[in-house]
Design an enzyme around this catalytic site. Structure first.
Site, short mmCIF file in Angstrom:
data_model
loop_
_atom_site.label_atom_id
_atom_site.label_comp_id
_atom_site.label_asym_id
_atom_site.label_seq_id
_atom_site.Cartn_x
_atom_site.Cartn_y
_atom_site.Cartn_z
N TYR A 174 0.84 -1.20 0.00
CA TYR A 174 0.00 0.00 0.00
C TYR A 174 0.87 1.25 0.00
O TYR A 174 2.04 1.22 0.39
CB TYR A 174 -0.95 0.03 1.20
CG TYR A 174 -0.29 0.10 2.55
CD1 TYR A 174 0.04 1.32 3.11
CD2 TYR A 174 -0.02 -1.06 3.27
CE1 TYR A 174 0.64 1.39 4.35
CE2 TYR A 174 0.59 -1.01 4.50
CZ TYR A 174 0.91 0.22 5.05
OH TYR A 174 1.51 0.29 6.29
N ASN A 219 11.52 3.50 12.37
CA ASN A 219 11.46 2.32 11.52
C ASN A 219 10.05 2.09 10.98
O ASN A 219 9.77 1.05 10.39
CB ASN A 219 11.94 1.08 12.28
CG ASN A 219 11.01 0.72 13.43
OD1 ASN A 219 10.03 1.43 13.69
ND2 ASN A 219 11.30 -0.37 14.11
N GLY A 220 9.17 3.06 11.19
CA GLY A 220 7.82 2.95 10.67
C GLY A 220 6.77 2.68 11.72
O GLY A 220 5.60 2.48 11.37
N HIS A 266 -1.60 4.94 16.01
CA HIS A 266 -2.50 5.75 15.18
C HIS A 266 -3.87 5.08 15.06
O HIS A 266 -4.05 3.89 15.38
CB HIS A 266 -1.91 5.98 13.80
CG HIS A 266 -1.78 4.76 12.94
ND1 HIS A 266 -2.78 4.33 12.08
CD2 HIS A 266 -0.76 3.88 12.81
CE1 HIS A 266 -2.37 3.25 11.44
NE2 HIS A 266 -1.14 2.94 11.87
N CYS A 323 2.67 -1.26 13.47
CA CYS A 323 2.14 -0.13 14.23
C CYS A 323 1.19 -0.61 15.33
O CYS A 323 0.79 -1.78 15.36
CB CYS A 323 1.39 0.83 13.31
SG CYS A 323 2.46 1.74 12.18
N ASN A 327 -2.46 -0.04 16.48
CA ASN A 327 -3.72 0.51 15.97
C ASN A 327 -4.73 0.72 17.10
O ASN A 327 -4.89 -0.13 17.98
CB ASN A 327 -4.34 -0.44 14.95
CG ASN A 327 -3.63 -0.41 13.60
OD1 ASN A 327 -4.04 -1.12 12.67
ND2 ASN A 327 -2.58 0.38 13.47
#
Length: 451
Positions: free
Chosen positions: A323, A337-338, A342, A360, A362
């Protein structure tokens, strides 16, 4: 009563230069002494006295003023932060000035007795400076003050910058980061020029992390989290400092910041929940979803992360995950590192019961906004229960991912006797894997990590 002294004519005593004493002469010894008492032999006596008077009358002239230049006259390659002065002996200064090649007068000050003149501001690089003025001796005569020297011409000057803004309020885990625009060969010299002062006092230390593409970097962190309300002052005396290999510091820097409230995020991967803890206790407890961990790049890293950025709107891209340019809300970056905390409505069904993300954390939109509004730069996010440890391979701030002994071993200064040997950490930062998310520095680009 009148005393009359009668003298018979006598012959003068001849000068005898030999060492043999005269046993007899024209007058007796008694008579000679009597004659001396009444000045008969005055001419000889006067000659001796005249010699003494002449010596007393001889006055040495006062010494001329003596000038001592520091550095010496005509010196070259002078470091611009070296002590610069001129001193006069046997006199005092009427006036003194040091000017650069453009005619600008350098600031200076006299000692109380006006025998020393000291420069009070740093000098420039690759510049000839000239002394002028006059000094007066004890005889009232003036002598000129004249001399010159030249400062060093660096092969290059190295700039540096702080990651924090002066006066900023940050979280309890915020490190001090100084980023240089070039590699540095004499890191020990640079580290000696760095000081950190905290109120209240806290134990801390500098560590050199692997060089990044733009240059060297050094971080300072406390041994434990800062107490809430701590003030921190950083002083970097880098101008004029030799960095090695002919390079010198471009400027001095200083930074003042303060630690805000104590807030820690507790993130236990297996619990599928996230808690926000302050001195008041747990103020938020939300269901969440962590990294799926089917691949190494999808593992939420274990260890203490640090909040570095936050965006109400952020566009994320992760080509390896398929994506790009995905709009996400209430994004708080916790590593480079990402990894973000969020909002992600797409994973709402998994939040609280399973881990399905690309790394991440979530949350629901409502919960993500609530956490977002509480987060500040430097807040620690303690991730536990994961299979991969946060490390130097994960970006710019992994300061809390190593233990204290390892941290202090990364200093460039000689270790104390009890200090452990330096940990083998690469000199330069690792190359980002081809399948890793692309870091983003702005919230509106397509170069953002996804998760």
């Amino acid at each position: 009563m009148v005393i009359r002294v009668l003298f018979r004519p006598v012959s003068l005593i001849p000068v005898n230069n030999s060492s043999t004493p005269q046993s007899q002469g024209p007058i007796s010894r008694r008579l000679a002494l009597t004659a001396l008492g009444f000045g008969v032999l005055a001419p000889n006596v006067l000659v001796a006295c005249a010699g003494k008077v002449t010596k007393l009358a001889e006055k040495r002239p006062p010494p001329a003023p003596r000038l001592t230049f520091r550095p010496a006259d005509s010196a070259a390659d002078v470091v611009p932060i070296a002590p610069i002065s001129v001193e006069v002996g046997d006199g005092w200064f009427q006036r003194v000035a040091l000017t650069n090649s453009a005619g600008k007068v350098v600031a200076g000050a006299y000692s109380r007795d006006r025998t020393i003149y000291t420069i009070t501001e740093p000098l420039g690089y690759d510049t000839t400076y000239t002394w002028s003025g006059s000094a007066v001796g004890h005889d009232g005569k003036a002598v000129p003050v004249a001399g010159k020297f030249t400062t060093v011409a660096p092969v290059k000057t190295i700039n540096a910058g702080f990651q924090l803004a002066d006066g900023q309020t940050v979280g309890i885990a915020a490190p001090v980061i100084i980023q240089f625009d070039s590699p540095i060969s004499d890191k020990a010299a640079v580290e000696r020029a760095l000081t950190v002062t905290t109120d209240p006092p806290v134990e801390g230390g500098w560590a050199w992390l692997p060089d990044e593409a733009q240059g060297a970097r050094v971080h300072w962190r406390p041994r434990e989290y800062y107490p809430a309300g701590t003030t921190v002052d950083v002083d970097a005396k880098l101008y004029g400092l030799p960095f090695g290999d002919g390079a010198y510091g471009a400027q001095d820097m200083s930074l003042h910041f303060q630690i805000g409230r104590r807030q820690v995020v507790k993130a236990e991967v297996s619990s599928h929940r996230i808690q926000v803890v302050t001195d008041a206790g747990v103020i938020m407890d939300f269901p969440c979803s962590y990294g799926e961990a089917d691949l190494a790049r999808n593992v939420t890293r274990n260890g203490i992360h640090v909040v570095t950025e936050k965006y109400s709107d952020f566009y994320m891209s992760n080509p390896a995950a398929g994506y790009s340019h995905i709009h996400e809300r209430w994004a708080v970056r916790i590593s480079n590192n990402g990894e973000f905390i969020h909002a992600n409505p797409m994973s709402a069904g998994a939040q609280g019961n399973s881990n399905v993300t690309n790394g991440c954390i979530n949350l629901s939109t409502e919960n993500a906004e609530q956490y977002y509004r509480s987060a500040v730069y430097g807040d620690p996010v303690e991730v536990t229960g994961s299979s991969i440890q946060l490390s130097y391979a994960d970006g710019d701030i992994w300061d809390w991912a190593v233990d204290w002994d390892t941290w202090v071993s990364m200093s460039a200064l000689p270790p104390p006797a009890a200090k452990p040997a330096a940990t083998q950490i690469p000199v330069t930062a690792p190359v980002t894997p081809s399948d890793a998310p692309t870091p983003s520095g702005t919230p509106t680009t397509t170069n953002g990590p996804g998760g």
